[in-house]
Design a protein around this motif. Structure first.
Motif, PDB file in Angstrom:
ATOM      1  N   UNK A  30       3.419   2.523  -6.927  1.00  0.00           N
ATOM      2  CA  UNK A  30       4.662   3.155  -7.349  1.00  0.00           C
ATOM      3  C   UNK A  30       4.859   4.488  -6.638  1.00  0.00           C
ATOM      4  N   UNK A  31       5.480   4.442  -5.459  1.00  0.00           N
ATOM      5  CA  UNK A  31       5.721   5.673  -4.710  1.00  0.00           C
ATOM      6  C   UNK A  31       6.675   6.593  -5.453  1.00  0.00           C
ATOM      7  N   UNK A  32       7.532   6.043  -6.292  1.00  0.00           N
ATOM      8  CA  UNK A  32       8.542   6.840  -6.969  1.00  0.00           C
ATOM      9  C   UNK A  32       8.113   7.281  -8.367  1.00  0.00           C
ATOM     10  N   UNK A  33       6.851   7.242  -8.677  1.00  0.00           N
ATOM     11  CA  UNK A  33       6.384   7.717  -9.971  1.00  0.00           C
ATOM     12  C   UNK A  33       6.685   9.212 -10.069  1.00  0.00           C
ATOM     13  N   UNK A  34       7.209   9.699 -11.199  1.00  0.00           N
ATOM     14  CA  UNK A  34       7.646  11.103 -11.307  1.00  0.00           C
ATOM     15  C   UNK A  34       6.588  12.138 -10.928  1.00  0.00           C
ATOM     16  N   UNK A  35       5.349  11.945 -11.338  1.00  0.00           N
ATOM     17  CA  UNK A  35       4.326  12.942 -10.982  1.00  0.00           C
ATOM     18  C   UNK A  35       4.022  12.905  -9.490  1.00  0.00           C
ATOM     19  N   UNK A  36       4.004  11.714  -8.916  1.00  0.00           N
ATOM     20  CA  UNK A  36       3.789  11.597  -7.463  1.00  0.00           C
ATOM     21  C   UNK A  36       4.952  12.227  -6.715  1.00  0.00           C
ATOM     22  N   UNK A  37       6.160  11.988  -7.197  1.00  0.00           N
ATOM     23  CA  UNK A  37       7.348  12.549  -6.558  1.00  0.00           C
ATOM     24  C   UNK A  37       7.290  14.068  -6.565  1.00  0.00           C
ATOM     25  N   UNK A  78      -4.005  12.815  -3.027  1.00  0.00           N
ATOM     26  CA  UNK A  78      -2.992  12.271  -3.932  1.00  0.00           C
ATOM     27  C   UNK A  78      -2.900  10.763  -3.755  1.00  0.00           C
ATOM     28  N   UNK A  79      -2.928  10.316  -2.513  1.00  0.00           N
ATOM     29  CA  UNK A  79      -2.850   8.886  -2.209  1.00  0.00           C
ATOM     30  C   UNK A  79      -4.056   8.146  -2.801  1.00  0.00           C
ATOM     31  N   UNK A  80      -5.227   8.725  -2.652  1.00  0.00           N
ATOM     32  CA  UNK A  80      -6.451   8.106  -3.193  1.00  0.00           C
ATOM     33  C   UNK A  80      -6.416   8.062  -4.718  1.00  0.00           C
ATOM     34  N   UNK A  81      -5.943   9.138  -5.333  1.00  0.00           N
ATOM     35  CA  UNK A  81      -5.844   9.173  -6.801  1.00  0.00           C
ATOM     36  C   UNK A  81      -4.890   8.087  -7.292  1.00  0.00           C
ATOM     37  N   UNK A  82      -3.759   7.954  -6.611  1.00  0.00           N
ATOM     38  CA  UNK A  82      -2.778   6.943  -7.005  1.00  0.00           C
ATOM     39  C   UNK A  82      -3.358   5.544  -6.840  1.00  0.00           C
ATOM     40  N   UNK A  87      -1.201   3.044  -8.807  1.00  0.00           N
ATOM     41  CA  UNK A  87       0.047   3.463  -8.170  1.00  0.00           C
ATOM     42  C   UNK A  87       0.642   4.739  -8.724  1.00  0.00           C
ATOM     43  N   UNK A  88       0.023   5.333  -9.711  1.00  0.00           N
ATOM     44  CA  UNK A  88       0.534   6.601 -10.233  1.00  0.00           C
ATOM     45  C   UNK A  88      -0.621   7.592 -10.304  1.00  0.00           C
ATOM     46  N   UNK A  89      -0.297   8.848 -10.586  1.00  0.00           N
ATOM     47  CA  UNK A  89      -1.348   9.842 -10.799  1.00  0.00           C
ATOM     48  C   UNK A  89      -1.259  10.324 -12.244  1.00  0.00           C
ATOM     49  N   UNK A  93      -4.746  14.628 -12.699  1.00  0.00           N
ATOM     50  CA  UNK A  93      -4.670  14.567 -11.238  1.00  0.00           C
ATOM     51  C   UNK A  93      -3.592  15.524 -10.725  1.00  0.00           C
ATOM     52  N   UNK A  94      -2.434  15.475 -11.372  1.00  0.00           N
ATOM     53  CA  UNK A  94      -1.325  16.333 -10.956  1.00  0.00           C
ATOM     54  C   UNK A  94      -1.696  17.804 -11.061  1.00  0.00           C
TER      55      UNK A  94
END
Length: 110
Positions: A30-37, A78-82, A87-89, A93-94
């Motif tokens: 999920x690239x569009x997850x709010x915390x990742x965004x 961040x990518x590894x955590x997701x 697919x989310x963090x 993590x954030x």
């Protein structure tokens, strides 16, 4: 009317279609997850700030390269955590990523 082969084929086709639709509905990445965004938006903003600082002569290209390297490391983390969390963090993590970003941000435009 239907023979066993036709019926079996219809059942398999229906199952495959159901599986495909289910797989498209919930992607594990999920690239569009709010915390990742939020984390990635900060990294992009810092990248622009670094470029502007170099352009204005406030930091050298060498300093910019070091800052970009730190940002790339944060992005990889961040990518590894997701990847580990489907697919989310997580909020934890954030928080860790934001602390790292704060450290890089403080180095920009000293």
């Amino acid at each position: 009317m239907f023979n066993r082969t036709t019926f079996a084929f219809a059942v398999v086709a229906l199952g495959a279609a159901t599986f495909t639709v289910g797989a498209m509905a919930e992607t594990p990445w999920q690239h569009a997850h709010p915390r990742r965004t939020e984390v990635n938006a900060r990294l992009n903003h810092q990248d622009r700030r670094i470029h502007n600082e170099v352009k204005s002569g406030e930091i050298s290209k060498g300093q910019a390269a070091t800052l970009h390297k730190e940002d790339r490391q944060i992005r990889r983390e961040e990518h590894a955590m997701a990847r580990q969390d489907g697919g989310h963090i997580t909020k934890l993590d954030q928080r860790a990523l934001n602390q790292q970003e704060n450290g890089v941000s403080a180095q920009i435009g000293k």
